[in-house]
Structures are given as C-alpha cells and as structure tokens.
Enzyme design. Structure first.
Site, PDB file in Angstrom:
ATOM      1  N   GLY A  42       0.821  -1.219   0.000  1.00 39.39           N
ATOM      2  CA  GLY A  42       0.000   0.000   0.000  1.00 39.39           C
ATOM      3  C   GLY A  42       0.847   1.257   0.000  1.00 39.39           C
ATOM      4  O   GLY A  42       2.063   1.218   0.172  1.00 39.39           O
ATOM      5  N   GLY A  94       2.418   3.744   1.581  1.00 41.54           N
ATOM      6  CA  GLY A  94       2.850   4.065   2.937  1.00 41.54           C
ATOM      7  C   GLY A  94       3.244   5.519   3.104  1.00 41.54           C
ATOM      8  O   GLY A  94       3.243   6.059   4.210  1.00 41.54           O
ATOM      9  N   ARG A  95       3.603   6.122   1.978  1.00 45.11           N
ATOM     10  CA  ARG A  95       4.060   7.523   2.066  1.00 45.11           C
ATOM     11  C   ARG A  95       3.511   8.326   0.896  1.00 45.11           C
ATOM     12  O   ARG A  95       4.180   9.217   0.382  1.00 45.11           O
ATOM     13  CB  ARG A  95       5.584   7.562   2.056  1.00 45.11           C
ATOM     14  CG  ARG A  95       6.205   6.818   0.888  1.00 45.11           C
ATOM     15  CD  ARG A  95       7.628   7.224   0.729  1.00 45.11           C
ATOM     16  NE  ARG A  95       8.312   6.398  -0.263  1.00 45.11           N
ATOM     17  CZ  ARG A  95       9.537   6.619  -0.651  1.00 45.11           C
ATOM     18  NH1 ARG A  95      10.216   7.602  -0.144  1.00 45.11           N
ATOM     19  NH2 ARG A  95      10.092   5.836  -1.544  1.00 45.11           N
ATOM     20  N   ASP A 103       8.688   6.322   7.802  1.00 45.84           N
ATOM     21  CA  ASP A 103       8.341   7.659   8.289  1.00 45.84           C
ATOM     22  C   ASP A 103       7.378   8.395   7.359  1.00 45.84           C
ATOM     23  O   ASP A 103       6.953   9.516   7.653  1.00 45.84           O
ATOM     24  CB  ASP A 103       9.615   8.495   8.497  1.00 45.84           C
ATOM     25  CG  ASP A 103      10.407   8.663   7.203  1.00 45.84           C
ATOM     26  OD1 ASP A 103       9.959   8.169   6.141  1.00 45.84           O
ATOM     27  OD2 ASP A 103      11.487   9.283   7.242  1.00 45.84           O
ATOM     28  N   GLY A 104       7.072   7.778   6.216  1.00 46.08           N
ATOM     29  CA  GLY A 104       6.133   8.415   5.296  1.00 46.08           C
ATOM     30  C   GLY A 104       6.740   9.539   4.478  1.00 46.08           C
ATOM     31  O   GLY A 104       6.042  10.228   3.738  1.00 46.08           O
ATOM     32  N   ARG A 123       3.140  13.138  -8.746  1.00 45.73           N
ATOM     33  CA  ARG A 123       3.211  12.195  -9.866  1.00 45.73           C
ATOM     34  C   ARG A 123       1.891  12.203 -10.615  1.00 45.73           C
ATOM     35  O   ARG A 123       0.827  12.188 -10.005  1.00 45.73           O
ATOM     36  CB  ARG A 123       3.494  10.802  -9.316  1.00 45.73           C
ATOM     37  CG  ARG A 123       3.473   9.716 -10.362  1.00 45.73           C
ATOM     38  CD  ARG A 123       4.226   8.493  -9.914  1.00 45.73           C
ATOM     39  NE  ARG A 123       3.556   7.797  -8.836  1.00 45.73           N
ATOM     40  CZ  ARG A 123       4.128   6.793  -8.150  1.00 45.73           C
ATOM     41  NH1 ARG A 123       5.348   6.394  -8.429  1.00 45.73           N
ATOM     42  NH2 ARG A 123       3.475   6.194  -7.190  1.00 45.73           N
ATOM     43  N   ASP A 175       4.361  -4.766  -7.446  1.00 48.20           N
ATOM     44  CA  ASP A 175       3.714  -3.515  -7.030  1.00 48.20           C
ATOM     45  C   ASP A 175       4.281  -2.314  -7.778  1.00 48.20           C
ATOM     46  O   ASP A 175       3.781  -1.200  -7.623  1.00 48.20           O
ATOM     47  CB  ASP A 175       3.855  -3.309  -5.516  1.00 48.20           C
ATOM     48  CG  ASP A 175       5.296  -3.406  -5.053  1.00 48.20           C
ATOM     49  OD1 ASP A 175       5.918  -4.453  -5.289  1.00 48.20           O
ATOM     50  OD2 ASP A 175       5.803  -2.437  -4.471  1.00 48.20           O
ATOM     51  N   ASN A 176       5.299  -2.540  -8.573  1.00 42.74           N
ATOM     52  CA  ASN A 176       5.873  -1.446  -9.351  1.00 42.74           C
ATOM     53  C   ASN A 176       5.612  -1.629 -10.839  1.00 42.74           C
ATOM     54  O   ASN A 176       6.354  -1.116 -11.669  1.00 42.74           O
ATOM     55  CB  ASN A 176       7.374  -1.336  -9.093  1.00 42.74           C
ATOM     56  CG  ASN A 176       7.674  -0.861  -7.678  1.00 42.74           C
ATOM     57  OD1 ASN A 176       6.831  -0.250  -7.022  1.00 42.74           O
ATOM     58  ND2 ASN A 176       8.874  -1.150  -7.209  1.00 42.74           N
TER      59      ASN A 176
END
Ligand code: AMP
Ligand code: MG
Length: 500
Positions: free
Chosen positions: A89, A91-92, A124-125, A175, A256-257
């Site tokens: 997911g 995360g950041r 840390d996001g 993005r 995931d990429n």
C-alpha cells in the site's frame, strides 16, 4: 485567481469498495517551497496559466485538501524480489484527485513523500529531495524519449529533514499517471476475495474500473476480462522493449511497481546503462541480479503471470478453461516483445523493415556490444553520424583495440545491408530513435548533489536537455557542461539506492 477546484476533481478510486483505500491524513511540512514546477506538463494537462499558486504549493506539500475532500492511500500487495508481501500500500503517498486532460485521458494526481499513512508500517512516510528529484528527472527523460511513463508535475521541499544514512532535506513529488493500479493491486483484490470466499467481488470491481478508464471499448463484452489482460500483456511487452532500446534498467520490477496502464512507474534505483553489460544492475539491494538489464522481459512476463492468476475467476467459470485462456494470452508476450524490439532495432540501425538479413545482423550487434562493451547510447549515436557521412573512426574509437576489427566488419556489413536509394528516409528514422542526451547516472547524481546544497541549476539544465533528446545540442560552454559523454572512471556511479 486560479483555484485547484477548477482543475482537480475527486479521484475515481473512491468509487471502489472501501477495502481498496484508506484516508491519507494531511501532513504538510513546516515550510513548503517550490523546487521545480513542470510548466509544459501543466499546459499539456490543461492547467490554467498561473496554476502554481501558494494554495497549490501547500496542497502538493501534503497539506489539507479542499473542504469536503479527503486524500486517500491505495492498498496493494506485491511480490518484492519474488517474495510475497500481502499488504504494502501507499505508505508515504496520497491520491489527491484527478485531471480530465485535453487529450481526452484521465490522469491521477498523486503525492509521494507526503507523510505516513496506515500502510507506512515502520516507515516515516517521507522522501528525500534527492530521491524525488531523481524521479522527476528520469521520468521526464522517459517522456522526452517518448516512452510511456508516469510524469512529474512538481517537486516541493517540505522544509523538514528526513533521516536516512544521512540527514537530508525532505520533499514531495507530484506524480501524474494514467493509472495507479498495479499488478499488486490485483493481487491484493484477489487475496481478499479468496479470504472471504464470496467470489471475485473486489477483483471484478477493480478490473471494471481499469476497463472503464483504459479500455472502454471492451466494457460489457463477454470477453472483456481476457481482452483487458491481453491488452496489458501487449502494453508491457512494448514498454519493456522500449526500455531495452535505450538501455534503461528499471531496477525494482516488483509486482507492485508494474502498472496495468503500461507506463513506467516507480523510479527508484533505475538508470540508463553507459557501457554495455547485459547483466547490469544498479540497485544496491539486487545482488542476485534479478532485475538486471537482460532479465527485464522475463521478469515482466513473470509479473504478468501473477496478474493472470488474479483474473482467472473472471476469465471463465470453468477453472481449466480459465487457465487455458490465461496461458494462451500470456504466450502472446514473447512474440509481441520480440517484434517490438526487432522493429525498434531496425529503426535504430536504419535497416529495411523485415529484411531477411536483419535477424543475423541484429544477433551480431548484441555480440559486438557484449565483447566490445561500448557505450550503449554512443554506439547508436556514432553509427547515426557515420550513416550521415562522418568517417567511421569515432565509432571504432568506442571499442578497445582487440574489438576494433569486429567493429570494422560490423560497419562494413551495415553499409552493405543498408545502402540504397531509400536510405535517406531510414536515416531520418535513425536520428529520431537514437537519443543524443540521456539521463546519464553520473549527471543525475551531480545534479542531485548540487540540489541538496541549494543549487538547482544543474538539475534544471539537465531537465531542459532531456526534453529534446534527439536534437543536436548546442556545443557546451564548458567541458563539464557536456551531457553526452559517458562518465570518466572516477565519475562512474555503480549503485543507486532504493526506498529513499
Ligand atoms: P517503493 O520502494 O517506493 O516501491 O515502496 C515499497 C513499499 O514501501 C510501498 O508500500 C511504500 O509505500 C513503502 N515505503 C517506502 N518508503 C517508505 C517510507 N519512507 N515510509 C513509509 N512507507 C514507505
Ligand atoms: Mg513502489
């Protein structure tokens, strides 16, 4: 005065079942500041003149969305270096909306480095300025090369520091993508569906969204899901071929990429190869070479097999039939890849399309690159110059003494294969497909180091040159401004870092 409400509409991922996303709370840095705003992309997207307002800056730094809206983080799973991870997911990252662009397509507007979400685990996001600027530079380089890619609208510094190996300035990338649905998003949907045992409810919802957005022509047909899968396979085959044609190494082709829209996505330890090495990797965490240059097509196919597994229940009610459809469709990958690569090489080499001699000549090309370890980009550039009338010396100079004879024979064979009245048109194709300026790793790293101490000039100059990679650049003012030349031994960058 422009307001983001004028161009940013609510993201369509909100219409998915709630399992697919979670709220991404605003988490702006203390002192947002523009690092770079992509005016030409903004214009392509139909953003109004003067869109880069203070309001937009604060939003793109991870600040609160306009009232009544909520940013979301998408859930996904993934195979990372072959290992299954059921919950990754964003995360950041946060989806802040979408844009209906003048080209008729819908684009996601997504922030990366905008603060921790519930998918952050121990992260840390945040993101470093260098990593976000690197994605900006390389994604825009891909766009300049006309290779399908997510784009970068902006990098903003947050004013906060992030702690990695060293303390670094933090930043957020904006993005722009046709889709943020990854193979891993389908893996997530299928795993959730399996866990519940109520049928492929989430998988179907996700596939329907992708079909509506990317392949509306398939919607409603009995074969819609197989057609969707076949289209994703075809796009990936073409995409990886295009990477290979410019010496691009993605670096982290985890499931995931990989985007179902067929765009290059997630620029981590990616790089363009200098001297040819089919086993080249840059990622500091890919010691085994899983994602090496020459592994990219088989890995894409492996990822697409993982995608097929998630879609089986939509292909057919009968398991055996579904499996057969999946296999037949995935078998289309290799021929599509080989054809795209072959056609691309014909253009790069100025060959007559589908000439019977081409296949042997291309096999010889790879052998020569392998033994001579010539700079990949300069190889085609000097061949193009030779084709335009230059003598062959500059081409031969790319090779060590022991490979020059083979290189000379290659040139002679090239001449006899390509000669003819129809050559000028093919020379024009060579010029349009052999880049002169690429985002060479040492130049990217130099630009990032300068940006880290507040000097953006090298990054901006590099970005400007990468917009028109096929055009003859004006001669550099100083030797160190030359963007064409490969790194000197002491400038060589051997590793790039992931997850920063
Ligand atoms: P990436 O390497 O960017 O493809 O990220 C892989 C996964 O790690 C994704 O789920 C990211 O959201 C997550 N991730 C990477 N860096 C961070 C970070 N600094 N904080 C939170 N999550 C992260
Ligand atoms: Mg990723």
């Amino acid at each position: 005065m422009t307001s983001t409400q004028d161009f940013l509409r609510e993201t369509s991922y909100r219409a998915l079942p709630p399992e697919f996303f979670a709220a991404a709370p605003p988490s702006p840095g203390p002192a947002p500041q523009w690092i770079v705003f992509n005016d030409s992309l903004a214009a392509e997207l139909g953003l109004p003149e003067g869109a880069a307002t203070q309001e937009l800056l604060e939003l793109l730094a991870g600040g609160p969305p306009q009232s009544g809206r909520e940013n979301i983080a998408l859930a996904y799973s993934g195979h990372q270096f072959g290992h299954w991870n059921p919950l990754l997911g964003d995360g950041r990252a946060a989806m802040i909306g979408e844009i209906a662009a003048p080209d008729g397509a819908t684009y996601d507007v997504h922030l990366k480095g905008s603060g921790p979400t519930q998918f952050a685990r121990r992260g840390d996001g945040r993101a470093t300025l260098s990593a976000m600027l690197r994605e900006y530079i390389v994604s825009e380089a891909m766009a300049g090369l006309k290779i399908p890619t997510t784009r970068s609208l902006a990098v903003v510094a947050t004013g906060a520091l992030v702690y990695r190996d060293a303390v670094q300035p933090g930043a957020v990338l904006t993005r722009i993508a046709r889709s943020h649905v990854r193979v891993g998003t389908f893996q997530y949907a299928a795993a959730m569906d399996t866990g519940r045992g109520e049928g492929p409810i989430l998988t179907r919802a996700l596939a329907d969204l992708c079909i509506a957005r990317h392949f509306p022509e398939f919607a409603g047909s009995r074969e819609a899901y197989v057609a969707f899968y076949a289209a994703v396979v075809a796009r990936q085959a073409r995409l990886v071929a295009q990477w290979m044609l410019v010496g691009f190494i993605h670096g982290v082709m985890n499931t995931d990429n990989m985007s179902v829209a067929g765009e290059t996505i997630d620029f981590g330890p990616c790089a363009f190869m200098d001297s040819y090495n089919r086993r080249q990797v840059f990622s500091s965490i890919d010691a085994a070479g899983r994602y090496a240059f020459d592994r990219q097509a088989p890995i894409a196919s492996w990822n697409l097999a993982r995608l097929a597994e998630t879609l089986l229940p939509l292909f057919d009610e009968d398991d055996a039939t579904a499996l057969r459809r999946a296999q037949e469709t995935l078998e289309g990958f290799q021929p599509a890849y080989v054809a795209a690569l072959g056609q691309g090489l014909e253009r790069k080499l100025g060959l007559r399309p589908r000439d019977p001699g081409n296949e042997n000549f291309i096999a010889r090309l790879w052998r020569l690159l392998e033994t001579g370890k010539a700079d990949f980009t300069l190889f085609f550039r000097r061949l193009t110059q030779f084709a335009g009338g230059a003598n062959g010396q500059a081409f031969l100079d790319l090779f060590p003494i022991e490979a020059r004879e083979e290189a000379g024979n290659f040139l002679a064979e090239w001449r006899s294969l390509t000669a003819g009245d129809d050559f000028p048109a093919r020379l024009a194709l060579m010029r349009a497909s052999n880049p002169i300026v690429i985002a060479r790793n040492h130049r990217v790293e130099q630009a990032l180091s300068a940006a880290n101490v507040g000097d953006l000039a090298p990054a901006l100059r590099l970005c400007a040159a990468l917009k028109t990679p096929f055009l003859e650049p004006s001669p550099p003012a100083r030797p160190e401004d030359d963007l064409e030349t490969p790194p000197r031994p002491e400038e060589r960058v051997l590793e790039t870092f992931c997850g920063t």
